[in-house]
Scaffold this motif. Structure first.
Motif, mmCIF file in Angstrom:
data_model
loop_
_atom_site.group_PDB
_atom_site.id
_atom_site.type_symbol
_atom_site.label_atom_id
_atom_site.label_comp_id
_atom_site.label_asym_id
_atom_site.label_seq_id
_atom_site.Cartn_x
_atom_site.Cartn_y
_atom_site.Cartn_z
ATOM 1 N N UNK A 196 96.177 -5.170 -26.601
ATOM 2 C CA UNK A 196 97.181 -6.143 -26.993
ATOM 3 C C UNK A 196 98.523 -5.937 -26.344
ATOM 4 N N UNK A 197 98.651 -4.935 -25.519
ATOM 5 C CA UNK A 197 99.933 -4.607 -24.907
ATOM 6 C C UNK A 197 100.238 -5.573 -23.764
ATOM 7 N N UNK A 198 101.429 -6.145 -23.785
ATOM 8 C CA UNK A 198 101.900 -7.012 -22.717
ATOM 9 C C UNK A 198 103.138 -6.394 -22.081
ATOM 10 N N UNK B 23 113.179 -3.287 -14.800
ATOM 11 C CA UNK B 23 113.364 -2.641 -16.100
ATOM 12 C C UNK B 23 112.339 -3.317 -17.011
ATOM 13 N N UNK B 24 111.303 -2.602 -17.417
ATOM 14 C CA UNK B 24 110.159 -3.197 -18.081
ATOM 15 C C UNK B 24 110.063 -2.796 -19.546
ATOM 16 N N UNK B 25 109.565 -3.716 -20.351
ATOM 17 C CA UNK B 25 109.296 -3.456 -21.763
ATOM 18 C C UNK B 25 107.820 -3.709 -22.033
ATOM 19 N N UNK B 26 107.238 -2.878 -22.898
ATOM 20 C CA UNK B 26 105.867 -3.078 -23.362
ATOM 21 C C UNK B 26 105.924 -3.648 -24.769
ATOM 22 N N UNK B 27 105.233 -4.761 -24.967
ATOM 23 C CA UNK B 27 105.205 -5.406 -26.274
ATOM 24 C C UNK B 27 103.797 -5.385 -26.850
ATOM 25 N N UNK C 160 102.847 0.836 -18.696
ATOM 26 C CA UNK C 160 104.205 0.645 -18.180
ATOM 27 C C UNK C 160 104.339 1.200 -16.768
ATOM 28 N N UNK C 161 103.850 2.411 -16.556
ATOM 29 C CA UNK C 161 104.005 3.036 -15.250
ATOM 30 C C UNK C 161 103.181 2.311 -14.186
#
Length: 199
Positions: A4-6, A56-60, A103-104
């Protein structure tokens, strides 16, 4: 577990949510050598500065931010343009669940599109693990293909204890005598849906 991670680009409006993830690392760990929790305004400025050049990234997950990652210049001299320093923070209750890896990977894919070649990670390292710092981050980076290149001893003091610092690196591109210049993050933004798998 992480289906479910975006992954998406973070913005200044995310500062408070990202700061909520970062603050416990400042208060309760030596993972960051920062002593004071930055203000939301300062954190917004940090996000803004990164996005001038880099992702600059975010995981939702379920609409909640559960981690973030970004890069900054390795050094400011022009010869270092193809190298960056990576940073990543995952919400404490979501560690070891695949968030960091996602993320990486996204970060790496974007940086490849920009033409970045070298990823460098500056990681706090305990001579002996304690309640403030373990070697988990080092192990995480090793699993993702980073290699140890150097260690500085007793260079950071936090909670009345001295900690070491290591540099780890990963190469993600071919080094050429006439290397093409690195593209800005804005230049490759049109490719993000394809890179992040959101098309």
């Amino acid at each position: 577990m992480n289906s479910g991670i975006q992954i998406r680009v973070a913005g200044e409006a995310d500062a408070e949510a990202l700061l909520a993830i970062y603050a416990p690392y400042v208060q309760h760990t030596a993972i960051t050598f920062e002593y004071e929790i930055p203000s939301a305004e300062e954190f917004r400025g940090r996000i803004r500065n990164v996005l001038c050049r880099y992702p600059y990234l975010a995981a939702e997950d379920g609409g909640e931010i559960v981690g973030y990652a970004y890069v900054s210049p390795f050094k400011e001299r022009a010869a270092y343009d193809w190298a960056v320093e990576t940073s990543i923070y995952v919400r404490q209750d979501r560690k070891r669940g695949g968030v960091g890896r996602r993320l990486y990977q996204a970060l790496e894919d974007i940086l490849k599109a920009q033409g970045v070649l070298n990823l460098n990670a500056c990681i706090a390292c305990p001579a002996q693990e304690d309640e403030y710092l373990t070697r988990d981050s080092i192990a995480f980076h090793q699993r993702l293909g980073y290699q140890m290149v150097g260690e500085f001893h007793q260079c950071g003091c936090k909670f009345g204890r001295w900690y070491n610092m290591v540099w780890m690196e990963k190469s993600i591109g071919e080094h050429l005598p006439d290397q093409p210049p690195v593209k800005s993050f804005d230049e490759i933004r049109p490719l993000l849906p394809e890179i992040l798998g959101t098309v």
